[in-house]
Design an enzyme around this catalytic site. Structure first.
Site, PDB file in Angstrom:
ATOM      1  N   LYS B 282       0.888  -1.224  -0.029  1.00 24.67           N
ATOM      2  CA  LYS B 282       0.292  -0.045   0.060  1.00 24.67           C
ATOM      3  C   LYS B 282       0.847   1.305   0.007  1.00 24.67           C
ATOM      4  CE  LYS B 282      -4.019   1.226   2.628  1.00 24.67           C
ATOM      5  NZ  LYS B 282      -4.971   0.761   3.760  1.00 24.67           N
ATOM      6  N   GLU B 367     -19.387  -4.361  11.092  1.00 24.84           N
ATOM      7  CA  GLU B 367     -20.379  -3.669  12.063  1.00 24.84           C
ATOM      8  C   GLU B 367     -21.353  -4.466  12.736  1.00 24.84           C
ATOM      9  OE1 GLU B 367     -19.724  -3.118   8.764  1.00 24.84           O
ATOM     10  OE2 GLU B 367     -18.718  -1.165   8.659  1.00 24.84           O
ATOM     11  N   ARG B 395     -25.573  -1.461   8.014  1.00 24.52           N
ATOM     12  CA  ARG B 395     -25.162  -2.811   8.050  1.00 24.52           C
ATOM     13  C   ARG B 395     -25.296  -3.545   9.262  1.00 24.52           C
ATOM     14  NH1 ARG B 395     -21.310  -2.835   3.664  1.00 24.52           N
ATOM     15  NH2 ARG B 395     -20.173  -4.753   4.574  1.00 24.52           N
TER      16      ARG B 395
END
Lengths: 645, 645
Positions: B282, B367, B395
């Protein structure tokens, strides 16, 4: 004649019984459950399968101090019987009776009201963390079935087990069969494991676990290594769980009470989380349920004839009407697919599955992926119909928002059990779907009243170029005069149907299953000189401008819906009316009407007959009549009109 | 000076480039992205990491015919650059500019508007099933990161891969580091795998895959067996995926374009689903991002100084105020825990994590389990604060319903990014949380205006014996005169605050961040002779009876909220007023007031500055003034009062 069960006042009484007596007790409990459920209805097969496990757990643990979390909870009957609720069992699932699910208000042995899958491991982690912070040493046990462990929430929980650095036990109750009803790779995997084991293998596993469980001085890792080395299993679920860093033990026999007690006592002393995988037979002890566990998963009352059982047939339901109507429209359109999340019977898809097996999909208890798979299909030009109970739709709201509404894809949501659901109680009411769905742009929301409307609704949805949601209750579908009016009228976007023209100021604007009650109420009120108009709203979104027009004529609109008052259909009517004031497009003089919302209040409605629940919510014919009577009496005197702009 | 990138009009132009040129192109694209994002802001580190992968995929596949599904989609910049959208990049995330996420309306190369995790595999299954039914042979590729694959939806999808009986490729982009930011067992496992591999191992894996991929006549199973035998890897993710019956290949180097192209071409011909696991860095190519990928995950504009970067600091946000206030209240109450779902920075929990590391929990992009773990903790007497953006709360609605509201457990929901969110656009607006939450009995919903109120809100929530949700926007937190009024007033259940007393008929009842605009609007209107009252509603549930009283006095109530009109705060006020009519408790004569709701309309609000979005929704100071002006002009003439009962 005194039985062993008669002597059990609480789980502590199990400790004085011998293994033989515990086995007899198990048989008595199975017979008791079968007899009881034949009277009240309820969940049978799952409960029969876990009696031995339940006895063993209560013997090995003390669940006043230790915590037992049931997943879904429908399999808690033996647990309730052992924890002082046997006498109340004739009230199972009745109004003010015993809940069909765990219930903290009934007993300190129950932790959470549950009914939706996937929660046991997750809440167990939370309770274990609580104990971790407090430094207390009670045991935490999560009991989850093979159908529930495939749910996304279960997996998120498994992935987070590492947060727990003390004891926590997951009992994976595996009653998957060779001809497995549970779809999905994990279930398939567990099935292959089960098929590859002989009974001797399983006995050997139990011995091996007990021999190798960590003793003082030995680490968990060593114990597991030794355990695995002694097993010569071709395929084992251990790889799966160990990839997630969860020590796995099993599989073992879930009906061998003796070994189970030993296992629970030993595994209960581990100082980190672990899974114990047990095999059980769903429906064990009652041959009809053993042979057909699906039929006896959730049943109404039935007759026990010796060992046979005959289930009473009910009147024609919305579900049955839906199932037939879907098969009909699917015959004409081969792009129509049907998707369920482990509930093909409950959602009326059995006929569709038989006629179009290649177009039928069951994703297991995984509502979120059901919606996204439908979205992908729709993107490719198919016409998916996603069939999920209203209460379970709560599990996939984000996917309906992002993958369906935001993309404006033509996915159809067939929402059964919308509204108050009767005996399943507060975990299962479908009284919030209109609220969730009508906030989503692009999505159209409608509710058919009768069988003709169901066909019209599906035809409308099958042609729509946007998402459509169709809601209907768990109830008998009405026929009669409504049929005549509705049968000739296809659904037109945002257009209601006036089913009774009244001369007075009262307008009953009803959605879906409440139209029938509204018509009856209007007939009774006519006898009192109140001549009400009745509108079959058909659409909860978009609201028919015609209803707003009636308000502008000064009418009193009484909205009726099987949904919470908050955010419901009536609320949408209020908003539409409010918009008249906000965007005055021309100078006009209007009379101010009134809006009165009849709906379910801000409370969790207790289990009981659906009729009773509707009455309590003010939605029965009689209660509607009373409300309208008092509204009519309070009509404003002649007043000056309101000028807009 | 013409670069290679200048020559690329579409992905077909990649086919004429040599491997060396492709590597140069990758460098040019990375530099282009860095430069561009430094101007516009956006997601940087993830995009830098996948440039090589993106080039290789576009070279191996033809995504006009084949389908590429991005998970979350923030990593789509190189994809957009290659598919004809390079010139538009200066408009990234601007009003009417390029979306920061995939967007079907921009390009046929984009399939779904996305922004929420976990959807790529699921929708890919749906599209593959569509192709299966149609009998077409386009390739379907799902691109998902290691952080997203742990989401429940991803797992439900993996569990249902078996529905697909043709090609489908999952590219698992693994940029987890040794010091891994991604929590959870699966991420830990992937990290251990990564740490156990040398670069040589990875090269050998690539060779082995290519050698053993099925050729004509050889089965997938044989190929996989051979592949695994040649690898001497201590730990491999293959066990995990094979338990789920998914052929696994990897891990391979995600920056070796040459090998990647070969791999994609070969794996693309498999006739059943498979996973290819790739490693990427990344932030590769820009040292500050490479060194601190978290900081450069999502960034505002920044200065590039040679290779360094300095990020402009913004004004004090609601998030920062929340973070400080939480740390403050947590110091006094050791039972307070904080839970995030992979967003500790975004939710302002960095300070809390530093001060109370044992009380901080990050469950990854999950979540649902965040809520259930909180529920379990609350059951054990802890005080959990669950911090989730409004849009992501969608969610876990079912868990908030069942594990929290139904149990009436004191869990606090800290809902950041509530309301219009600016440049992240329609996948991220938090304009529906009030609607979802206010349908749940027991749950209290409030919204602080300023820093003092934030402290009061948290103090209130920390003492409550029921669930509390606190919502606030992604915005600068106001100070000034509101502070003076609010700072001395703790939150009292269902009690609003009058912050400006007016003599006229207009009442501005504002919730949360709109109170400031309401006060400004009232000041301007005073200059026109309209003397409005301004109320800081504080609570969206329960609604202050005082507001209903004002309606009964004939006032015009203008409700203001950063939320959809449907089901919002104003809608709740309408319902409360409606209830006055339904339950007439005594004979009384009241004047009829009016309610006008100002809120976001029934549409998906496009990306752009939040200020612009609020203006377009009618919620800016000027728009409020205009609306009130026209309402005041349309005041009804003297009229007869309405008599209730």
């Amino acid at each position: 004649m005194s039985t062993i069960l008669d002597q059990i006042r609480g789980p502590e009484d199990l400790k004085t019984l011998s293994i033989e007596q515990l086995a007899l007790l198990a048989e008595e409990i199975r017979a008791f459950i079968t007899q009881s459920v034949s009277q009240t209805g309820g969940h049978l097969a799952s409960n029969l399968g876990v009696v031995d496990l339940t006895i063993a757990m209560h013997r090995a643990f003390d669940f006043r101090r230790d915590k037992l979390l049931w997943d879904v909870g429908h399999q808690c009957y033996a647990h309730k019987i052992l924890t002082g609720r046997r006498e109340a069992f004739s009230t199972l699932r009745q109004l003010d009776g015993l809940s069909g699910f765990p219930s903290p208000q009934e007993s300190p042995y129950d932790q959470f009201y549950v009914g939706h899958a996937g929660t046991s491991i997750a809440t167990a982690i939370g309770m274990a963390l609580g104990a971790q912070h407090a430094g207390t040493d009670e045991k935490v046990v999560a009991f989850v079935g093979d159908a529930s462990i495939v749910n996304g929430l279960s997996f998120e929980a498994l992935n987070n087990i590492g947060l727990v650095r003390r004891q926590m036990l997951i009992v994976l109750n595996d009653n998957s069969m060779a001809i497995d009803a549970t779809p999905g790779a994990m279930a398939g995997f567990l099935s292959r494991v089960r098929l590859s084991h002989t009974y001797e293998d399983i006995r050997r596993t139990t011995r091996s676990i007990l021999e190798h469980l960590p003793l003082i001085g030995r680490t968990m890792e060593d114990a597991l290594e030794n355990f695995k080395r002694t097993l010569r299993m071709q395929i084992s679920p251990s790889r799966l769980f160990e990839s997630l860093n969860i020590p796995y033990f099993g599989p073992v026999d879930g009906h061998d009470i003796d070994s189970l007690i030993e296992l629970f006592e030993a595994i209960g002393f581990l100082n980190r989380p672990a899974i114990l995988h047990v095999y059980t037979r769903k429906g064990k002890g009652f041959t009809p349920a053993d042979n057909n566990p699906t039929k006896f998963h959730s049943t109404g009352p039935f007759e026990i004839n010796g060992d046979a059982a005959s289930i009473k047939k009910g009147a024609r339901s919305y579900t049955a009407a839906f199932g037939d109507a879907l098969a009909e429209v699917a015959e004409k359109n081969e792009k129509i697919m049907a998707i369920t999340a482990a509930m093909p019977d409950g959602t009326g898809l059995v006929k569709f599955r038989e006629q179009f097996p290649d177009r039928f999909y069951d994703v297991g208890i995984a509502e979120s992926v059901a919606v996204d798979i439908a979205a992908g299909m729709a993107k490719k030009g198919l016409r998916p119909f996603v069939c999920i109970y209203s209460t379970f739709l709560q599990r996939c709201i984000d996917q309906i928002f992002q993958e369906v509404a935001l993309q404006n894809l033509p996915v159809v949501f067939c929402i059964d059990r919308a509204g108050l659901v009767g005996n399943d109680g507060p975990t299962h009411h479908g009284t919030m779907d209109i609220g969730f769905l009508r906030m989503l742009p692009n999505l159209v929301l409608l509710s058919p009243v009768c069988e003709s409307e169901m066909r019209h609704a599906l035809a409308f949805a099958a042609e729509a170029s946007y998402p459509v949601a169709i809601r209907y209750p768990r109830d008998v579908i009405p026929n009669g005069c409504i049929e005549e009016i509705c049968s000739t009228q296809p659904f037109v976007l945002g257009r209601s149907l006036t089913v009774r023209e009244g001369e007075g100021d009262i307008v009953l604007a009803a959605l879906g299953s409440l139209v029938a009650a509204a018509i009856e109420a209007a007939d009774r009120l006519a006898g009192e000189g109140i001549d009400a108009t009745v509108i079959n709203a058909r659409f909860a979104k978009p609201i028919d401008e015609g209803i707003v027009e009636l308000w502008k004529q000064g009418k009193t609109i009484v909205t009726l819906e099987d949904h919470t008052l908050a955010c419901g259909f009536g609320s949408a009517v209020q908003e539409s009316v409010g918009q008249v004031r906000r965007f005055p497009e021309r100078k006009e003089t209007i009379r101010t009407g009134r809006i009165c919302q009849l709906a379910v209040g801000d409370l969790f409605v207790k289990a009981g007959p659906r009729k009773w629940q509707l009455e309590a919510a003010g939605l029965s014919i009689q209660r509607i009549v009373e409300t309208v009577r008092s509204l009519a009496a309070a009509q404003p005197r002649p007043y000056a009109p309101e000028r807009i702009s």
